[in-house]
Design an enzyme around this catalytic site. Structure first.
Site, PDB file in Angstrom:
ATOM      1  N   GLN A  51       0.838  -1.203   0.000  1.00  0.00           N
ATOM      2  CA  GLN A  51       0.000   0.000   0.000  1.00  0.00           C
ATOM      3  C   GLN A  51       0.875   1.257   0.000  1.00  0.00           C
ATOM      4  O   GLN A  51       0.599   2.245  -0.673  1.00  0.00           O
ATOM      5  CB  GLN A  51      -0.893   0.010   1.249  1.00  0.00           C
ATOM      6  N   TRP A  52       1.922   1.180   0.790  1.00  0.00           N
ATOM      7  CA  TRP A  52       2.830   2.310   1.011  1.00  0.00           C
ATOM      8  C   TRP A  52       3.504   2.752  -0.287  1.00  0.00           C
ATOM      9  O   TRP A  52       3.616   3.934  -0.597  1.00  0.00           O
ATOM     10  CB  TRP A  52       3.869   1.828   2.012  1.00  0.00           C
ATOM     11  N   ILE A  53       3.969   1.753  -1.052  1.00  0.00           N
ATOM     12  CA  ILE A  53       4.777   2.038  -2.247  1.00  0.00           C
ATOM     13  C   ILE A  53       3.954   2.709  -3.341  1.00  0.00           C
ATOM     14  O   ILE A  53       4.506   3.256  -4.293  1.00  0.00           O
ATOM     15  CB  ILE A  53       5.406   0.723  -2.774  1.00  0.00           C
ATOM     16  N   HIS A  94       2.666   5.430  -3.144  1.00  0.00           N
ATOM     17  CA  HIS A  94       3.032   6.852  -3.115  1.00  0.00           C
ATOM     18  C   HIS A  94       4.345   7.003  -3.864  1.00  0.00           C
ATOM     19  O   HIS A  94       5.394   6.619  -3.373  1.00  0.00           O
ATOM     20  CB  HIS A  94       3.131   7.337  -1.669  1.00  0.00           C
ATOM     21  N   SER A 149      16.527  -6.624  -0.275  1.00  0.00           N
ATOM     22  CA  SER A 149      16.299  -7.456  -1.455  1.00  0.00           C
ATOM     23  C   SER A 149      16.239  -8.934  -1.119  1.00  0.00           C
ATOM     24  O   SER A 149      17.223  -9.517  -0.663  1.00  0.00           O
ATOM     25  CB  SER A 149      17.414  -7.225  -2.480  1.00  0.00           C
ATOM     26  N   ARG A 159      16.087 -11.106  -3.358  1.00  0.00           N
ATOM     27  CA  ARG A 159      16.865 -11.804  -4.387  1.00  0.00           C
ATOM     28  C   ARG A 159      18.302 -11.965  -3.917  1.00  0.00           C
ATOM     29  O   ARG A 159      18.964 -12.929  -4.252  1.00  0.00           O
ATOM     30  CB  ARG A 159      16.888 -11.002  -5.693  1.00  0.00           C
ATOM     31  N   ARG A 205      -3.121   8.019   4.835  1.00  0.00           N
ATOM     32  CA  ARG A 205      -2.806   6.779   5.536  1.00  0.00           C
ATOM     33  C   ARG A 205      -3.027   6.859   7.049  1.00  0.00           C
ATOM     34  O   ARG A 205      -3.040   5.816   7.704  1.00  0.00           O
ATOM     35  CB  ARG A 205      -1.370   6.351   5.230  1.00  0.00           C
TER      36      ARG A 205
END
Lengths: 327, 327, 327, 327
Positions: free
Chosen positions: B91-93, B95, B104, B106, B202
């Site tokens: 949700q945050w991203i 913005h 990461s 990966r 938020r």
């Protein structure tokens, strides 16, 4: 419908068609704005009157791309409808210069579809690329056990999710233990300049293989919207390489401009690793320079039209995966 | 260290301290740039010479915020180190006007920490808010079964992940069945204008409760960086309400400007739902208008300093949750 | 041309037509992507199959706008070709979330066209708005002298520019003494969400009158691309007003929700300026609250189709103003 | 003041000092956030505990830049106060990923300061670069006449402006005939990643010389904030060159990786223009390839500290140029 807008028949041919990616994902080009000609018009701030020769458009677009005049390519937009596993979505969303509307797990029930890697893309940690996987597949036995575990965990996750929504627990809570392999979907709109940037990073071999699959398909779609720009991107970006200050100095020890083209400097034979170190190159950069001199193949990213599915067909599959649906 | 930069002692007091959020998350203010005074200087394009009275700074900042002159508040930056469940991170991203560096999966092994809701925030689907949960908690028995299921699925996910990385399967594949409740972390940098926008959305009651917890804490942090701007945001944004064209017309049927303030129109008593319908308001808007006339409490978002932990302490906990670590 | 893309006949009617603004400026809608229906599809992440009723689209779009769910409106794009005086261009370019290609004074010769205010918009500094002008025009004699001075300085600037380019001085230097009233032009592409933001600020009465003229015309154009969204923007943004925390408290002293709509509190008569001061309102805010209770007129921004000109016609006029052209 | 934030003494040394640019312009670094170490911390999502060796920081930062991992460099911010001619401001503002507050000609009286090129930078239109000027200066007599014309037109513009504001004509109208050479000023805040992009374009030889002067000075300032990143930018961006697919193929005809470094292919002597044409290179690209093989000098962009002026001093000069001020 009739329109006075610039229209590209090759793009119209696939508009609204759904192309499968991975086991349950898809990409569909659902809208576009502009074409190579729009880029030229914007670059010339032209009135659009009169016709231009394709060769002039091509010359200008290649010049613009070679010289990093990227703003005119912002004048073309593409809009996609995509479905992808959430771990792919999390990489994708890092590209901020796009518009996104994602399916909401707070509002809607999630289709219970999960990504299962194919055996040939199931591999061990790469020794060369610290964030990637080996080129070779892992042993079959290992794959079989992984599949068993995935199947078990997804059955459990599906069961828990169905139980929670069956008990009318808030959807925003019911979904918190779905695995990252769960498919989500979104509308995604981006301009050509930023799409090229996305593709340069995500169709590259060091991107996670799964997102590469999406990037390759979208490259094939944009090729139908703006073919001249696509070719220029291949030549000047995707298949190009930057040479650092030190690498340029190494090249200049061996080569020089001649009267007709470029030529080997008289008496020049090699630049040793030690000499390159003297120019400031690290051991890793010396190896990278060698790789830049290797021949490489140029991808075409052409779409296989026979794989295109209808919206209705894809929609039905997706809805059937929602727990409790169609019962 | 000595600096000539604008410095706020209240912000310095918490700089680099870690505040817990949810069961395993945290937010730390790790850097900041500027203060209320920077906003004034930018708005005046001033040379910074001479001192200003706080009352002048306050008057200007409140004026700017009331009249949507938001660009000067872009001159202040805050940088946070945060850990949150992935469903919150997703949700945050959304913005986009922020800078992010995320841990990461990966490259690195994931700490196996998962978010478990408290009983008081475990609730059924709201009937009013189609994407939210009830204010009241769900029955305890339901909660107990949910916890059992979560514990089972997380034990399994942890076991599968540890097995896969133990077999040296690529990390980018090993992590695909971790649940969305798994904690991730990132550095997140944003300017004050965009942070206010984030907090307005938020920290609002219709945001998912879990992300509200982060927003409230960050609001308390920014209050220490730019207290005058914070107060102006509370008054003109967070605790304010927009009135639509139709709502303004309804108000104007009852109220008018007087010689000394505002007053009830002579003979005015009420505007009925039917009359409001005539002004174009939908049934839902009529209800919303009533809610806007209710008294509300003003939050203060003050931090509890006693909850602040050290970086070393938090780091240790996180590393201990990585499979195979410290063994 | 045939297209499968969403198409709006009202937008097609004006596509590529040039509408005059000020004395030598223009705006032309040269391309668009999407419609109200695209916003709905993105908000629902829908497959586009089946038809929706207009009333459903309208209800959703109004709900989204009222509740600040702005991302679906990013799915519509408009592209304009505009000519405006440079002092207007300098205000316009502050909106960063758009794509721009401007006519280059380094590369091309500038058309020598300058903006001359009409007598009715030539006014003294406003006493109310410290960055604006009086509503009433300045005395005619003052205007006449201003016009004389403008004509003199523009003749001189034109002569100097023509002399410099005649001597083959670099164009990037020849243009440095052209006045800010010189017309420039650009392609400008923006999504609907950001266009609404632009129009809210630039069609507002406190914007410089000259840029308002552009904003009003573009509002009329977008009304033809996305009429439902346009109406929602008028109701919930352009003709709406925010009420601060203190203003809401003042309202709540006089009004309350009733069983059928809203009503005057029993015995309530007025809130005095002193009481409002006690709620934290400044003298200026008290005055602003009174203004919010005044009736206002709702603009329609409809285009006058009879003013539409062809690209060829406008292009010819522009080229004739380039020094040395057509000689 | 004391701060726990990362602080760079070399940046503190110039903080708030004003460096002259052109005849009346300036750049001052008025605030900064972070350092090379912040980039490393963000890239590692680290807790900041423990100390790192400079050599590790350097290795990481150079790796990140070489491989286009640009997001960690967004974690550093610089804020400048700048004054520049408006034609420079108009090029500068095209960089959208920055925060700006400009001196308002609607609100404030403009200082009547104008840019006059030096004789050595007054030149004819370049024959090679269609949007630039010759390297050599134009004849002195031509320069003298240009100066006379500039002086005349600026006297007139100053007189007209002073008359209009003396008559209390709205400032937003009084300023419309000021020339593009008039100085304006702004606060400008940008992160390191986007500043590097700005400098790569604006310190390049094909940018207008006047904006290059600003870019060079700002490069010297950022070198004091993040010296390792600066050096990496010089090596991998500013002094680097991209090689297109076709150019790489031409190189590969002459060079190959050897066991120890790179070497000339056995028997290779040259690639002719015809052969390069066969690889898809245009005549202009063939010439550009030759230029890439030429040695070049590496700039250092070091600041001359002796030129640094105080804020008070610069402010005084600026205010004295406002008509009617100090009378």
């Amino acid at each position: 419908m009739e329109t006075k807008r610039l229209t590209n028949p090759a793009a119209e041919e696939i508009l609204g068609g759904y192309f499968p990616v991975l086991d349950h994902g898809f990409v569909s080009l659902v809208d576009y704005m502009g074409s190579d000609e729009s880029i030229e018009r914007a670059a010339r701030v032209s009135y659009g009157a009169g016709t231009r020769k394709v060769s002039q458009t091509k010359g200008l677009i290649r010049y613009l791309r070679r010289h990093h005049h990227t703003t005119p390519s912002e004048m073309v937009e593409l809009k996609f409808h995509c479905a992808m596993p959430m771990f792919v979505a999390r990489q994708w969303i890092r590209h901020r210069t796009a518009s996104v509307n994602e399916y909401s797990g707070r509002y809607s029930l999630m289709p219970l579809l999960f990504y299962r890697p194919d055996p040939e893309h199931f591999a061990r940690q790469s020794e060369k690329n610290m964030q990637g996987r080996d080129a070779a597949a892992a042993p079959e036995a290992l794959y079989r056990e992984a599949v068993e575990r995935w199947e078990r965990s997804r059955r459990a996750a599906s069961g828990d999710y169905a139980w929670l929504v069956g008990e009318d627990v808030a959807r925003e809570l019911a979904r918190i233990d779905l695995p990252l392999s769960t498919y989500t979907q979104w509308y995604w709109k981006i301009d050509l300049h930023n799409l090229f940037h996305f593709l340069t990073l995500r169709a590259a071999p060091n991107a996670q293989w799964e997102i590469q699959e999406y990037a390759r398909l979208m490259a094939g779609m944009l090729k139908r919207v703006a073919p001249i720009s696509f070719e220029a991107w291949l030549d000047y970006n995707f298949c190009a390489e930057p040479f650092s200050r030190g690498e340029l100095e190494a090249l200049a020890l061996l080569l020089e401009p001649g009267e007709d083209g470029i030529r080997v400097r008289s008496g020049a034979g090699q630049v040793t690793a030690d000499e390159m170190k003297g120019l400031g190159l690290s051991p890793r950069e010396i190896q990278e320079l060698g790789e830049k001199l290797q021949p490489r193949t140029v991808p075409d990213f052409d779409l296989e039209l026979s794989r295109m599915r209808t919206a209705e067909d894809v929609e039905k599959e997706m809805y059937q995966a929602v727990p409790g649906a169609f019962e």
